[in-house]
Design a protein around this motif. Structure first.
Motif, PDB file in Angstrom:
ATOM      1  N   GLY A   1      -1.012  -4.637  -0.839  1.00 37.12           N
ATOM      2  CA  GLY A   1      -1.396  -4.595   0.571  1.00 37.12           C
ATOM      3  C   GLY A   1      -2.866  -4.278   0.801  1.00 37.12           C
ATOM      4  N   PRO A   2      -3.397  -3.192   0.207  1.00 34.75           N
ATOM      5  CA  PRO A   2      -4.817  -2.884   0.427  1.00 34.75           C
ATOM      6  C   PRO A   2      -5.764  -3.990  -0.009  1.00 34.75           C
ATOM      7  CG  PRO A   2      -3.672  -0.986  -0.496  1.00 34.75           C
ATOM      8  CD  PRO A   2      -2.703  -2.130  -0.550  1.00 34.75           C
ATOM      9  N   LEU A   3      -5.375  -4.799  -0.985  1.00 32.96           N
ATOM     10  CA  LEU A   3      -6.245  -5.880  -1.452  1.00 32.96           C
ATOM     11  C   LEU A   3      -6.202  -7.084  -0.536  1.00 32.96           C
ATOM     12  CD1 LEU A   3      -5.504  -5.795  -5.295  1.00 32.96           C
ATOM     13  CD2 LEU A   3      -7.329  -4.636  -4.039  1.00 32.96           C
ATOM     14  N   LEU A   4      -5.093  -7.259   0.193  1.00 33.62           N
ATOM     15  CA  LEU A   4      -4.935  -8.427   1.052  1.00 33.62           C
ATOM     16  C   LEU A   4      -5.401  -8.189   2.479  1.00 33.62           C
ATOM     17  CD1 LEU A   4      -1.437  -9.708  -0.143  1.00 33.62           C
ATOM     18  CD2 LEU A   4      -3.680 -10.637  -0.712  1.00 33.62           C
ATOM     19  N   GLY A   5      -5.517  -6.938   2.895  1.00 33.80           N
ATOM     20  CA  GLY A   5      -5.997  -6.659   4.241  1.00 33.80           C
ATOM     21  C   GLY A   5      -4.992  -5.919   5.093  1.00 33.80           C
ATOM     22  N   MET A   6      -5.417  -5.594   6.322  1.00 31.11           N
ATOM     23  CA  MET A   6      -4.630  -4.754   7.211  1.00 31.11           C
ATOM     24  C   MET A   6      -3.254  -5.331   7.511  1.00 31.11           C
ATOM     25  SD  MET A   6      -4.145  -2.136   9.190  1.00 31.11           S
ATOM     26  CE  MET A   6      -5.734  -1.314   9.420  1.00 31.11           C
ATOM     27  N   GLY A   7      -3.166  -6.632   7.811  1.00 36.64           N
ATOM     28  CA  GLY A   7      -1.879  -7.220   8.172  1.00 36.64           C
ATOM     29  C   GLY A   7      -0.859  -7.104   7.064  1.00 36.64           C
ATOM     30  N   TRP A   8      -1.237  -7.518   5.849  1.00 40.48           N
ATOM     31  CA  TRP A   8      -0.306  -7.427   4.731  1.00 40.48           C
ATOM     32  C   TRP A   8       0.005  -5.976   4.394  1.00 40.48           C
ATOM     33  CZ3 TRP A   8       2.460 -11.327   3.126  1.00 40.48           C
ATOM     34  CH2 TRP A   8       2.009 -12.620   3.333  1.00 40.48           C
ATOM     35  N   SER A   9      -0.968  -5.112   4.535  1.00 38.00           N
ATOM     36  CA  SER A   9      -0.737  -3.700   4.233  1.00 38.00           C
ATOM     37  C   SER A   9       0.322  -3.117   5.168  1.00 38.00           C
ATOM     38  CB  SER A   9      -2.052  -2.924   4.359  1.00 38.00           C
ATOM     39  OG  SER A   9      -1.871  -1.570   4.030  1.00 38.00           O
ATOM     40  N   GLN A  10       0.224  -3.453   6.464  1.00 39.50           N
ATOM     41  CA  GLN A  10       1.210  -2.951   7.419  1.00 39.50           C
ATOM     42  C   GLN A  10       2.591  -3.558   7.182  1.00 39.50           C
ATOM     43  OE1 GLN A  10       1.066  -0.563  10.097  1.00 39.50           O
ATOM     44  NE2 GLN A  10      -0.598  -0.012   8.706  1.00 39.50           N
ATOM     45  N   ALA A  11       2.635  -4.825   6.806  1.00 31.26           N
ATOM     46  CA  ALA A  11       3.925  -5.463   6.528  1.00 31.26           C
ATOM     47  C   ALA A  11       4.626  -4.776   5.363  1.00 31.26           C
ATOM     48  CB  ALA A  11       3.710  -6.947   6.217  1.00 31.26           C
ATOM     49  N   MET A  12       3.895  -4.510   4.330  1.00 33.72           N
ATOM     50  CA  MET A  12       4.506  -3.908   3.142  1.00 33.72           C
ATOM     51  C   MET A  12       4.817  -2.435   3.351  1.00 33.72           C
ATOM     52  SD  MET A  12       2.121  -5.958   0.440  1.00 33.72           S
ATOM     53  CE  MET A  12       2.171  -7.758   0.428  1.00 33.72           C
ATOM     54  N   LEU A  13       3.992  -1.740   4.153  1.00 32.61           N
ATOM     55  CA  LEU A  13       4.312  -0.354   4.486  1.00 32.61           C
ATOM     56  C   LEU A  13       5.582  -0.288   5.320  1.00 32.61           C
ATOM     57  CD1 LEU A  13       3.541   2.649   4.475  1.00 32.61           C
ATOM     58  CD2 LEU A  13       2.141   2.213   6.511  1.00 32.61           C
ATOM     59  N   THR A  14       5.748  -1.241   6.217  1.00 37.62           N
ATOM     60  CA  THR A  14       6.975  -1.274   7.025  1.00 37.62           C
ATOM     61  C   THR A  14       8.206  -1.456   6.144  1.00 37.62           C
ATOM     62  OG1 THR A  14       5.778  -2.157   8.936  1.00 37.62           O
ATOM     63  CG2 THR A  14       8.162  -2.530   8.866  1.00 37.62           C
ATOM     64  N   LEU A  15       8.142  -2.368   5.196  1.00 40.14           N
ATOM     65  CA  LEU A  15       9.253  -2.553   4.261  1.00 40.14           C
ATOM     66  C   LEU A  15       9.533  -1.273   3.481  1.00 40.14           C
ATOM     67  CD1 LEU A  15       8.690  -6.128   2.755  1.00 40.14           C
ATOM     68  CD2 LEU A  15      10.658  -5.340   4.086  1.00 40.14           C
ATOM     69  N   LEU A  16       8.464  -0.618   3.020  1.00 37.22           N
ATOM     70  CA  LEU A  16       8.636   0.621   2.262  1.00 37.22           C
ATOM     71  C   LEU A  16       9.368   1.668   3.095  1.00 37.22           C
ATOM     72  CD1 LEU A  16       8.076   2.620  -0.042  1.00 37.22           C
ATOM     73  CD2 LEU A  16       5.790   2.965   0.911  1.00 37.22           C
ATOM     74  N   LEU A  17       8.957   1.851   4.346  1.00 37.31           N
ATOM     75  CA  LEU A  17       9.595   2.861   5.193  1.00 37.31           C
ATOM     76  C   LEU A  17      11.062   2.513   5.467  1.00 37.31           C
ATOM     77  CD1 LEU A  17       6.679   3.527   7.718  1.00 37.31           C
ATOM     78  CD2 LEU A  17       7.488   5.036   5.906  1.00 37.31           C
ATOM     79  N   ILE A  18      11.344   1.238   5.657  1.00 38.85           N
ATOM     80  CA  ILE A  18      12.739   0.834   5.892  1.00 38.85           C
ATOM     81  C   ILE A  18      13.594   1.147   4.667  1.00 38.85           C
ATOM     82  CG2 ILE A  18      14.236  -1.184   6.184  1.00 38.85           C
ATOM     83  CD1 ILE A  18      12.074  -2.351   8.034  1.00 38.85           C
ATOM     84  N   PHE A  19      13.089   0.842   3.484  1.00 35.63           N
ATOM     85  CA  PHE A  19      13.862   1.092   2.263  1.00 35.63           C
ATOM     86  C   PHE A  19      14.042   2.587   2.015  1.00 35.63           C
ATOM     87  CE2 PHE A  19      12.226  -3.159   0.407  1.00 35.63           C
ATOM     88  CZ  PHE A  19      13.139  -3.842   1.200  1.00 35.63           C
ATOM     89  N   VAL A  20      13.057   3.400   2.398  1.00 39.20           N
ATOM     90  CA  VAL A  20      13.180   4.854   2.223  1.00 39.20           C
ATOM     91  C   VAL A  20      14.244   5.407   3.151  1.00 39.20           C
ATOM     92  CG1 VAL A  20      12.011   7.060   2.602  1.00 39.20           C
ATOM     93  CG2 VAL A  20      10.851   5.242   1.345  1.00 39.20           C
ATOM     94  N   PHE A  21      14.141   5.109   4.450  1.00 36.69           N
ATOM     95  CA  PHE A  21      15.055   5.730   5.406  1.00 36.69           C
ATOM     96  C   PHE A  21      16.453   5.132   5.346  1.00 36.69           C
ATOM     97  CE2 PHE A  21      11.054   7.256   6.971  1.00 36.69           C
ATOM     98  CZ  PHE A  21      11.363   8.545   7.343  1.00 36.69           C
ATOM     99  N   ALA A  22      16.577   3.951   4.787  1.00 34.69           N
ATOM    100  CA  ALA A  22      17.920   3.416   4.565  1.00 34.69           C
ATOM    101  C   ALA A  22      18.674   4.236   3.524  1.00 34.69           C
ATOM    102  CB  ALA A  22      17.826   1.961   4.113  1.00 34.69           C
TER     103      ALA A  22
END
Length: 730
Positions: A483-504
């Motif tokens: 994410g950090p290498l691809l930019g803000m949009g990809w970083s937020q997309a992947m952070l969102t997935l990470l948070l969903i997988f954690v709280f699930a």
């Protein structure tokens, strides 16, 4: 094969040294071990939550200076403050308004603490997260021991991983840059000495050494360095390093003036060459002391020898009187004095006590006052200097604190699911200017939507919990590394997935988790944009104009006041204090301006040249007042009167420029004032008439200083040749 080479080439370009990849691997391993161990091994969701967020906060959000071991020590030293923030948040979670009030105080205090230096700046976002996570419901003070245990586990594991797991290559430390710059300037001075001695081929060699010296000195231009590598803390060591860097820049400028002056004559000058070689030897050895590669003796033999030789040279002034030699004498003396300042600063930075630093001078400014002050008083003074709405640190702290407190009220009032995501979005999106905040908004929202859709599709398929556990490490690698290498949009997309997988894995999950993430990010983005638009929307550009104008105006006053003190017409050089305060705020504004989207209205002024002019005024005035007693020019009333008049004309010219800087451009050209006529010739005549007092050279030294300041007036008005704020001055 070709695809593999292309991917590797892309990685090398985007991630030099694979620093981001190393960090992602460390964080993924630590976060996985701590989360799985606490969630499934110990069966505690509280331990798992705080261990994971401590890992993410300190490993991803914290940007710490130094090598791996220094970063690890910093994290461990920050552990007690992390405990305090979690405890405060846990206690205040009983009420939305109490939590919001705590957020206002904590948000400001943590952000403003960055005034103290890069380590505090680097820890700020992590500290904010510790309070944010703890201040949200459920209100469960009984879980505080488990929260602190999880927090401690995460921070300790990250600290160990920094040292033991694929540690990053150590960055080039500032003392090493300073040592290289000292060696470069020393070699340049030795080259000029060779020219003065008449050595064959010395002219070509001195040109090469000049180029190398410029390149080395540029590496210690503090405001051009990455924030984590700047010696900007309030500590004695960092203050001494800044003084040493300023002395190196001044010596390079003096050496350039000396090379130009010598270019007008073929006269040999063995005495001046010897002085320059002794100063160069002192600079080189002092640079090694700053690096920790040499021990500091009680005195500097090279510098003492240069000082003694300089006095003997003055005593023989009548034997060699001519205009060129007098100017060379003035510049050489300034070089010797700056070498002394550098030697003292290097010893203080290396932890050695020197007489120059531990004793207050009988007259003149106290350049090394900080060497006699306690750590607490130094930090308090630095904080106090920025407790003003003209400070970009103060503005940024207020903006962030108000935004976070408002978001906490909204999340609590509407009982948002996972409301702390609102505050996390603000930490991620809010920038120091309204334009930069708006720029991050679109990619962040698009990225969050993409991540939410992908996560929602998975949730709708109702997979078993093992699927989330298996996908979590993959999402960590993507969020921390790709994410950090691809930019803000990809970083937020992947952070969102990470948070969903954690709280699930922490609570029963369905598609509402995706909706909560989208709503929270939208609210956080709205609050962040409003905060950016309503509170100092122009960011550092507005303050840079005002602070630079105030700095140049107070420096202009210092020109006239310094010469009046030397002429015996004034004994209160108070303008220097105002200039020093102005420099602090201007440096901070300029440093932040480098990281913002530039206002086109700022592109008409080369702001770095303005700062350089102010610094030359300040350094020259301090050097003259430290060296000379008040009234030293009074013995030559005609020369003193001419110099006072020239200084007053310079003050008017600089003050005129300063009044125009708040507009962002120089609309009304300012002509450089006429120089004082015949100062050098008058001194020459005095020497030929039998004057032997060493003070006879003082008018020439003031003349050389004022001549250099006159040249900066034209430079300030020259159009920038590079993007504003980024021009490299050589």
């Amino acid at each position: 094969m070709r695809l593999g080479r292309s991917v590797l080439g892309w990685l090398r370009r985007r991630d030099p040294g694979y620093r981001t990849g190393r960090r992602a691997a460390r964080l993924t391993l630590v976060a996985s071990v701590s989360f799985y161990g606490c969630r499934y091994g110990l069966g505690s969701t509280v331990l798992a939550t705080y261990a994971l967020f401590a890992t993410v906060a300190t490993g991803e959000f914290a940007q710490l200076p130094g090598d791996a071991s220094q970063r690890a020590r910093t994290l461990l030293a920050a552990l007690p403050m992390a405990w305090v923030l979690v405890a405060i948040g846990t206690v205040l979670a009983w009420s939305t308004w109490a939590a919001a009030a705590g957020m206002l105080v904590v948000g400001f205090a943590v952000a403003f603490a960055g005034v103290g230096g890069p380590r505090l700046v680097g820890l700020a976002n992590a500290f904010q997260l510790f309070y944010i996570l703890a201040c949200f419901p459920p209100y469960q003070p009984g879980t505080l021991p488990a929260r602190l245990a999880g927090l401690t586990l995460g921070i300790v594991l990250v600290s160990l991983a920094e040292v033991a797991l694929w540690p990053d290559p150590a960055p080039v430390a500032f003392p090493h840059r300073l040592g290289d710059a000292a060696r470069g300037v020393a070699a340049f001075l030795e080259g000029i000495a060779d020219v003065m001695s008449g050595q064959q081929g010395a002219d070509a060699e001195v040109a090469r050494r000049h180029t190398r010296a410029i390149r080395a000195v540029e590496q210690v231009r503090i405001l051009q360095l990455p924030p984590t590598q700047r010696p900007m803390s309030a500590s004695v060591r960092d203050r001494a390093l800044r003084d040493a860097a300023a002395a190196v820049h001044e010596m390079l400028a003096l050496a350039e003036s000396l090379a130009t002056e010598r270019g007008t004559t073929e006269t040999r000058d063995a005495d001046a060459a010897r002085l320059l070689r002794q100063s160069a030897a002192s600079i080189r050895s002092s640079g090694d002391i700053a690096l920790g590669e040499a021990q500091a003796a009680g005195t500097d033999d090279h510098l003492d020898a240069a000082g003694a030789a300089l006095e003997r040279r003055r005593a023989r002034a009548g034997q060699r009187a001519d205009a060129i030699r007098l100017r060379v004498d003035a510049i050489v003396q300034a070089v010797v004095e700056q070498a002394g300042i550098f030697a003292t600063a290097a010893r203080v930075a290396g932890g050695f006590r020197t007489r120059q630093a531990t004793e207050r001078p009988a007259t003149g400014p106290d350049q090394f006052w900080y060497a006699r002050r306690s750590v607490l008083s130094l930090y308090w003074q630095q904080f106090r200097a920025h407790l003003t709405p003209r400070s970009v640190y103060f503005e940024g702290a207020v903006r962030l604190a108000v935004a976070l407190a408002a978001a906490r009220i909204i999340a609590g009032t509407f009982n948002l699911l996972h409301g702390f995501w609102v505050l996390l979005a603000i930490l991620t999106l809010l920038r120091t200017s309204g334009a930069d905040t708006r720029t991050t908004l679109r990619p962040a929202l698009v990225g969050t939507l993409i991540g939410a859709v992908a996560g929602g599709l998975l949730l709708l398929s109702s997979p078993p919990p093992e699927i989330y556990a298996a996908l979590l490490p993959i999402s960590m690698v993507l969020a921390f590394g790709v994410g950090p290498l691809l930019g803000m949009g990809w970083s937020q997309a992947m952070l969102t997935l990470l948070l969903i997988f954690v709280f699930a894995q922490l609570t029963p999950a369905n598609w509402q988790l995706v909706g909560a993430r989208l709503v929270d990010v939208l609210i956080g983005a709205a609050v962040g944009v409003l905060a950016g638009l309503l509170m100092w929307p122009r960011g550092a550009s507005s303050e840079l104009r005002r602070n630079a104008a105030a700095y140049l105006g107070s420096a202009a006053e210092a020109i006239a006041q310094t010469v009046q003190v030397l002429a015996g017409k004034d004994r209160r050089p108070g303008a220097l204090d105002a200039a020093r305060r102005g420099k602090i705020l201007t440096d901070a504004s300029f440093a932040q301006y480098h990281f913002e989207r530039h206002d086109p209205r700022m592109s008409y002024v080369d702001w770095e040249v303005v700062l350089i002019a102010g610094n030359r005024i300040l350094q020259g005035a301090e050097a003259l007042l430290v060296r000379d007693r008040p009234g030293v020019l009074a013995s030559w009333p005609e020369s003193a009167a001419q110099l006072v008049g020239w200084a007053q004309r310079l003050r008017s010219a600089y003050a005129d420029l300063a009044r125009q800087l708040p507009q962002g451009q120089i609309r009304r050209p300012v002509a450089p004032p006429a120089a004082a006529p015949d100062i050098v010739d008058r001194v020459d005549e005095s020497i030929r008439s039998g004057e032997t007092r060493p003070e006879v050279l003082r008018p020439v030294e003031v003349d050389v200083w004022l001549a250099g300041l006159t040249g900066h007036i034209a430079r300030i008005q020259s159009p920038p040749t590079m993007p504003a704020g980024h021009r490299q001055k050589t």
